[in-house]
Write an enzyme that holds these catalytic residues in place. Sequence first.
Site, PDB file in Angstrom:
ATOM      1  NE  ARG A  96      -2.506   1.147   3.549  1.00 32.17           N
ATOM      2  CZ  ARG A  96      -3.215   0.959   4.662  1.00 32.17           C
ATOM      3  NH1 ARG A  96      -4.491   0.615   4.602  1.00 32.17           N
ATOM      4  NH2 ARG A  96      -2.652   1.107   5.848  1.00 32.17           N
TER       5      ARG A  96
ATOM      6  CE  LYS B 156      -2.176   4.807   6.915  1.00 33.44           C
ATOM      7  NZ  LYS B 156      -3.319   5.425   7.560  1.00 33.44           N
TER       8      LYS B 156
ATOM      9  CD  GLU C  41     -12.049   5.649   4.865  1.00 28.97           C
ATOM     10  OE1 GLU C  41     -11.422   4.648   5.241  1.00 28.97           O
ATOM     11  OE2 GLU C  41     -11.577   6.484   4.061  1.00 28.97           O
TER      12      GLU C  41
HETATM   13  N1  PXG Z   1      -9.411   4.505   6.880  1.00 26.76           N
HETATM   14  C1  PXG Z   1      -8.549   5.513   7.031  1.00 26.76           C
HETATM   15  C2  PXG Z   1      -8.876   6.845   6.501  1.00 26.76           C
HETATM   16  C3  PXG Z   1      -7.328   5.282   7.697  1.00 26.76           C
HETATM   17  O1  PXG Z   1      -6.445   6.267   7.840  1.00 26.76           O
HETATM   18  C4  PXG Z   1      -8.001   2.985   8.025  1.00 26.76           C
HETATM   19  C5  PXG Z   1      -9.169   3.274   7.342  1.00 26.76           C
HETATM   20  C6  PXG Z   1      -7.750   1.590   8.492  1.00 26.76           C
HETATM   21  O2  PXG Z   1      -6.708   1.002   7.734  1.00 26.76           O
HETATM   22  P1  PXG Z   1      -5.749  -0.108   8.344  1.00 26.76           P
HETATM   23  O3  PXG Z   1      -4.835  -0.447   7.218  1.00 26.76           O
HETATM   24  O4  PXG Z   1      -5.038   0.500   9.511  1.00 26.76           O
HETATM   25  O5  PXG Z   1      -6.617  -1.235   8.720  1.00 26.76           O
HETATM   26  C7  PXG Z   1      -7.052   4.002   8.210  1.00 26.76           C
HETATM   27  C8  PXG Z   1      -5.771   3.718   8.930  1.00 26.76           C
HETATM   28  C9  PXG Z   1      -2.441   7.060  12.768  1.00 26.76           C
HETATM   29  C10 PXG Z   1      -2.878   5.859  12.092  1.00 26.76           C
HETATM   30  O6  PXG Z   1      -1.415   7.004  13.440  1.00 26.76           O
HETATM   31  C11 PXG Z   1      -3.904   5.896  11.189  1.00 26.76           C
HETATM   32  C12 PXG Z   1      -4.291   4.743  10.547  1.00 26.76           C
HETATM   33  C13 PXG Z   1      -3.660   3.575  10.836  1.00 26.76           C
HETATM   34  C14 PXG Z   1      -2.633   3.572  11.757  1.00 26.76           C
HETATM   35  C15 PXG Z   1      -2.251   4.710  12.398  1.00 26.76           C
HETATM   36  O7  PXG Z   1      -3.085   8.088  12.650  1.00 26.76           O
HETATM   37  N2  PXG Z   1      -5.305   4.812   9.654  1.00 26.76           N
END
Ligand code: PXG
Length: 289
Positions: free
Chosen positions: A52, A151, A184
């Site tokens: 990703r 991301k 989401e």
């Molecule tokens: N939607 C959004 C917008 C995110 O930023 C997820 C879904 C979930 O994705 P994952 O791959 O984690 O299952 C995210 C993930 C942080 C932080 O430190 C943010 C995320 C993940 C880890 C840390 O802000 N967002």
Amino acid sequence: MSRQVYLNGQLVPQEQAMVSVFDHGLLYGDGVFEGIRVYYDKVFLLDEHIDRLYESARAIRLEIPISPEEMTAAVADTVKANGIENGYVRLVITRGAGALGLDIRKTSNPQVIIIADTITLYPQEIYDNGLPLITASTIRNHPAALSPRIKSLNYLNNIMAKVEATDGGTIEALMLNHKGEVAECTGDNIFIIKKGVLMTPPNDAGILEGVTRYAVMRLAEEAGMEVREVAMTKHDIYVADECFLTGTAAEVIAVISLDGRQIGSGKPGPITQKLLGLFRELTKQGSFD
Ligand code: PXG
């Protein structure tokens, strides 16, 4: 505790881990990142996160100066150097320092940063009792403006929605897309269960394709559940039997209400709890293979 931070090929003490004030990551949010968990000495679903990261970088025309294999090794080195057995890894790639202008051709030296640290978990109370959600008035970025699949370091959209959540006395907010459909949450994907079927919005609803989302869909399928990616509205959440969120920090968290309306029994549901159990088993394994 002072951490050893990976910066452009070297581990340096955190006090010396610096980037330029001319870096476009700082000036414009021009860069990409990943957040990954470490469980039982293993970096969880690392290949999926690395894929990703490189796809996000490609989408913004940012060339990461090291290969995915080198990045994988650098993550392992950084986790080891900091003695993290259970914790969190943050990968950040910035565009690098450049002129005060938007032109990416006038930047050089993308910065590759890896931080490994401990993680503050959500209170157990949230897993026991579930989470009330509110709907943010801030909608998810229009995919034609900035694809939610990237991301990127530009998280203001989600930060503004998170402010609405915390102002409303909770920790997550539901974000709709430009069509008014469910997308989401600010840092978590959303699922519902209706008559035993697991449903979640598809990519084109304007979501980040969460790694935890992928893992939970796969675990549910392997457990014999029907899994569907379908466009949904708030109505579908109101009438769902169960609802939960998935994310790197959250793992699997039950949602018990939306904007004050109770969902299902108003308590974490049995399928949600089963999926959390399966997910926690997977964290011991580290990956699907
Ligand atoms: N939607 C959004 C917008 C995110 O930023 C997820 C879904 C979930 O994705 P994952 O791959 O984690 O299952 C995210 C993930 C942080 C932080 O430190 C943010 C995320 C993940 C880890 C840390 O802000 N967002």
